[in-house]
Scaffold this motif. Structure first.
Motif, PDB file in Angstrom:
ATOM      1  N   ALA A 174       0.867  -1.180   0.000  1.00  0.00           N
ATOM      2  CA  ALA A 174       0.000   0.000   0.000  1.00  0.00           C
ATOM      3  C   ALA A 174       0.895   1.218   0.000  1.00  0.00           C
ATOM      4  CB  ALA A 174      -0.895   0.009   1.223  1.00  0.00           C
ATOM      5  N   SER A 175       0.493   2.228  -0.716  1.00  0.00           N
ATOM      6  CA  SER A 175       1.279   3.454  -0.707  1.00  0.00           C
ATOM      7  C   SER A 175       0.331   4.640  -0.792  1.00  0.00           C
ATOM      8  CB  SER A 175       2.271   3.471  -1.871  1.00  0.00           C
ATOM      9  OG  SER A 175       1.577   3.422  -3.101  1.00  0.00           O
ATOM     10  N   GLY A 176       0.747   5.695  -0.218  1.00  0.00           N
ATOM     11  CA  GLY A 176      -0.063   6.896  -0.250  1.00  0.00           C
ATOM     12  C   GLY A 176      -0.851   7.067   1.032  1.00  0.00           C
ATOM     13  N   GLN A 177      -1.177   8.314   1.303  1.00  0.00           N
ATOM     14  CA  GLN A 177      -1.908   8.642   2.516  1.00  0.00           C
ATOM     15  C   GLN A 177      -3.267   7.953   2.516  1.00  0.00           C
ATOM     16  OE1 GLN A 177      -2.387  12.803   3.139  1.00  0.00           O
ATOM     17  NE2 GLN A 177      -3.423  12.550   5.098  1.00  0.00           N
ATOM     18  N   GLY A 178      -3.599   7.298   3.632  1.00  0.00           N
ATOM     19  CA  GLY A 178      -4.887   6.647   3.776  1.00  0.00           C
ATOM     20  C   GLY A 178      -4.981   5.290   3.121  1.00  0.00           C
ATOM     21  N   SER A 179      -3.869   4.769   2.604  1.00  0.00           N
ATOM     22  CA  SER A 179      -3.892   3.455   1.954  1.00  0.00           C
ATOM     23  C   SER A 179      -4.071   2.356   2.994  1.00  0.00           C
ATOM     24  CB  SER A 179      -2.593   3.216   1.193  1.00  0.00           C
ATOM     25  OG  SER A 179      -2.471   4.131   0.145  1.00  0.00           O
ATOM     26  N   VAL A 180      -4.769   1.319   2.604  1.00  0.00           N
ATOM     27  CA  VAL A 180      -5.009   0.176   3.477  1.00  0.00           C
ATOM     28  C   VAL A 180      -4.735  -1.094   2.685  1.00  0.00           C
ATOM     29  CG1 VAL A 180      -6.743  -1.098   4.783  1.00  0.00           C
ATOM     30  CG2 VAL A 180      -6.787   1.390   4.763  1.00  0.00           C
ATOM     31  N   VAL A 181      -4.046  -2.027   3.295  1.00  0.00           N
ATOM     32  CA  VAL A 181      -3.830  -3.337   2.683  1.00  0.00           C
ATOM     33  C   VAL A 181      -4.413  -4.372   3.615  1.00  0.00           C
ATOM     34  CG1 VAL A 181      -2.128  -5.063   2.011  1.00  0.00           C
ATOM     35  CG2 VAL A 181      -1.731  -2.679   1.478  1.00  0.00           C
ATOM     36  N   LEU A 182      -5.239  -5.238   3.083  1.00  0.00           N
ATOM     37  CA  LEU A 182      -5.763  -6.341   3.868  1.00  0.00           C
ATOM     38  C   LEU A 182      -6.146  -7.462   2.931  1.00  0.00           C
ATOM     39  CD1 LEU A 182      -9.229  -6.146   3.770  1.00  0.00           C
ATOM     40  CD2 LEU A 182      -8.525  -4.031   4.868  1.00  0.00           C
ATOM     41  N   ARG A 183      -6.146  -8.640   3.487  1.00  0.00           N
ATOM     42  CA  ARG A 183      -6.488  -9.808   2.684  1.00  0.00           C
ATOM     43  C   ARG A 183      -7.980 -10.059   2.715  1.00  0.00           C
ATOM     44  NH1 ARG A 183      -5.477 -15.954   3.436  1.00  0.00           N
ATOM     45  NH2 ARG A 183      -5.491 -16.608   1.273  1.00  0.00           N
ATOM     46  N   GLU A 184      -8.559  -9.844   3.857  1.00  0.00           N
ATOM     47  CA  GLU A 184      -9.981 -10.126   4.015  1.00  0.00           C
ATOM     48  C   GLU A 184     -10.542  -9.167   5.057  1.00  0.00           C
ATOM     49  OE1 GLU A 184     -12.642 -13.897   5.470  1.00  0.00           O
ATOM     50  OE2 GLU A 184     -10.758 -14.286   4.444  1.00  0.00           O
ATOM     51  N   ASN A 185     -11.719  -8.673   4.815  1.00  0.00           N
ATOM     52  CA  ASN A 185     -12.346  -7.756   5.757  1.00  0.00           C
ATOM     53  C   ASN A 185     -13.838  -8.032   5.794  1.00  0.00           C
ATOM     54  OD1 ASN A 185     -12.683  -5.487   7.483  1.00  0.00           O
ATOM     55  ND2 ASN A 185     -13.380  -4.315   5.729  1.00  0.00           N
ATOM     56  N   HIS A 186     -14.403  -8.033   6.985  1.00  0.00           N
ATOM     57  CA  HIS A 186     -15.838  -8.265   7.148  1.00  0.00           C
ATOM     58  C   HIS A 186     -16.492  -7.106   7.887  1.00  0.00           C
ATOM     59  CE1 HIS A 186     -15.498 -12.361   5.684  1.00  0.00           C
ATOM     60  NE2 HIS A 186     -14.409 -12.467   6.423  1.00  0.00           N
ATOM     61  N   GLY A 187     -15.874  -5.957   7.793  1.00  0.00           N
ATOM     62  CA  GLY A 187     -16.421  -4.814   8.519  1.00  0.00           C
ATOM     63  C   GLY A 187     -16.056  -3.523   7.829  1.00  0.00           C
ATOM     64  N   VAL A 188     -16.097  -2.485   8.593  1.00  0.00           N
ATOM     65  CA  VAL A 188     -15.835  -1.145   8.087  1.00  0.00           C
ATOM     66  C   VAL A 188     -14.399  -0.766   8.408  1.00  0.00           C
ATOM     67  CG1 VAL A 188     -16.476   1.281   8.333  1.00  0.00           C
ATOM     68  CG2 VAL A 188     -18.238  -0.491   8.405  1.00  0.00           C
ATOM     69  N   ILE A 189     -13.751  -0.108   7.473  1.00  0.00           N
ATOM     70  CA  ILE A 189     -12.426   0.441   7.718  1.00  0.00           C
ATOM     71  C   ILE A 189     -12.584   1.955   7.736  1.00  0.00           C
ATOM     72  CG2 ILE A 189     -10.089   0.706   6.856  1.00  0.00           C
ATOM     73  CD1 ILE A 189     -10.439  -2.009   5.485  1.00  0.00           C
ATOM     74  N   ASN A 190     -12.351   2.544   8.884  1.00  0.00           N
ATOM     75  CA  ASN A 190     -12.480   3.987   9.031  1.00  0.00           C
ATOM     76  C   ASN A 190     -11.091   4.573   9.168  1.00  0.00           C
ATOM     77  OD1 ASN A 190     -12.920   6.597   9.791  1.00  0.00           O
ATOM     78  ND2 ASN A 190     -14.303   6.133  11.471  1.00  0.00           N
ATOM     79  N   LEU A 191     -10.735   5.417   8.246  1.00  0.00           N
ATOM     80  CA  LEU A 191      -9.420   6.040   8.277  1.00  0.00           C
ATOM     81  C   LEU A 191      -9.459   7.411   8.924  1.00  0.00           C
ATOM     82  CD1 LEU A 191      -8.226   5.029   4.722  1.00  0.00           C
ATOM     83  CD2 LEU A 191      -7.740   3.915   6.886  1.00  0.00           C
ATOM     84  N   GLY A 192     -10.563   7.716   9.557  1.00  0.00           N
ATOM     85  CA  GLY A 192     -10.688   9.011  10.217  1.00  0.00           C
ATOM     86  C   GLY A 192     -11.373  10.004   9.299  1.00  0.00           C
ATOM     87  N   GLY A 193     -11.254  11.239   9.644  1.00  0.00           N
ATOM     88  CA  GLY A 193     -11.871  12.256   8.822  1.00  0.00           C
ATOM     89  C   GLY A 193     -13.340  12.436   9.193  1.00  0.00           C
ATOM     90  N   ASP A 194     -14.059  13.111   8.342  1.00  0.00           N
ATOM     91  CA  ASP A 194     -15.454  13.417   8.575  1.00  0.00           C
ATOM     92  C   ASP A 194     -16.318  12.287   7.995  1.00  0.00           C
ATOM     93  OD1 ASP A 194     -17.700  14.782   9.326  1.00  0.00           O
ATOM     94  OD2 ASP A 194     -17.653  16.165   7.621  1.00  0.00           O
ATOM     95  N   MET A 195     -16.584  11.293   8.795  1.00  0.00           N
ATOM     96  CA  MET A 195     -17.261  10.104   8.290  1.00  0.00           C
ATOM     97  C   MET A 195     -18.345   9.675   9.255  1.00  0.00           C
ATOM     98  SD  MET A 195     -15.590   6.415   7.462  1.00  0.00           S
ATOM     99  CE  MET A 195     -15.026   6.735   5.819  1.00  0.00           C
ATOM    100  N   THR A 196     -19.491   9.275   8.717  1.00  0.00           N
ATOM    101  CA  THR A 196     -20.564   8.702   9.513  1.00  0.00           C
ATOM    102  C   THR A 196     -20.768   7.273   9.061  1.00  0.00           C
ATOM    103  OG1 THR A 196     -21.661  10.843   9.671  1.00  0.00           O
ATOM    104  CG2 THR A 196     -22.990   8.884  10.147  1.00  0.00           C
ATOM    105  N   ILE A 197     -20.779   6.358  10.010  1.00  0.00           N
ATOM    106  CA  ILE A 197     -20.946   4.935   9.702  1.00  0.00           C
ATOM    107  C   ILE A 197     -22.270   4.479  10.293  1.00  0.00           C
ATOM    108  CG2 ILE A 197     -20.016   2.617  10.017  1.00  0.00           C
ATOM    109  CD1 ILE A 197     -17.250   3.994  10.344  1.00  0.00           C
ATOM    110  N   GLN A 198     -23.115   3.894   9.465  1.00  0.00           N
ATOM    111  CA  GLN A 198     -24.389   3.360   9.928  1.00  0.00           C
ATOM    112  C   GLN A 198     -24.482   1.904   9.543  1.00  0.00           C
ATOM    113  OE1 GLN A 198     -27.133   5.986   7.927  1.00  0.00           O
ATOM    114  NE2 GLN A 198     -27.351   7.254   9.757  1.00  0.00           N
ATOM    115  N   ARG A 199     -25.111   1.134  10.397  1.00  0.00           N
ATOM    116  CA  ARG A 199     -25.348  -0.275  10.098  1.00  0.00           C
ATOM    117  C   ARG A 199     -26.812  -0.565  10.125  1.00  0.00           C
ATOM    118  NH1 ARG A 199     -20.908  -4.443  10.791  1.00  0.00           N
ATOM    119  NH2 ARG A 199     -19.161  -3.137  10.477  1.00  0.00           N
TER     120      ARG A 199
END
Length: 80
Positions: A55-80
């Motif tokens: 991964a490169s660059g600001q806010g980049s994320v590397v993962l193999r598997e994800n079953h949820g939300v990835i929040n990198l901060g900032g102005d974000m609202t998460i609803q389920r």
């Protein structure tokens, strides 16, 4: 085996109970070659993965598997 296990669980700090459990496990593995082979296979190191991730660059994320939300901060609202 069950008695040694129960005693070790009942008194986790009891080194004599731990030693008795270890001795019982050694005895069982010595008496049962098939069990010893199965336990050795379970405890063997995992094979090395050939996968690579980058991964490169600001806010980049590397993962193999994800079953949820990835929040990198900032102005974000998460609803389920």
């Amino acid at each position: 085996m069950r008695v040694a296990l129960d005693e070790a669980v009942a008194a986790p700090g009891d080194t004599a109970a731990q030693d008795a459990l270890r001795a019982e496990i050694r005895r069982l593995l010595h008496e049962d070659a098939s069990l010893a082979k199965d336990v050795a296979a379970l405890l063997a190191p995992a094979p090395a993965s050939q996968e690579t991730y980058q991964a490169s660059g600001q806010g980049s994320v590397v993962l193999r598997e994800n079953h949820g939300v990835i929040n990198l901060g900032g102005d974000m609202t998460i609803q389920r």
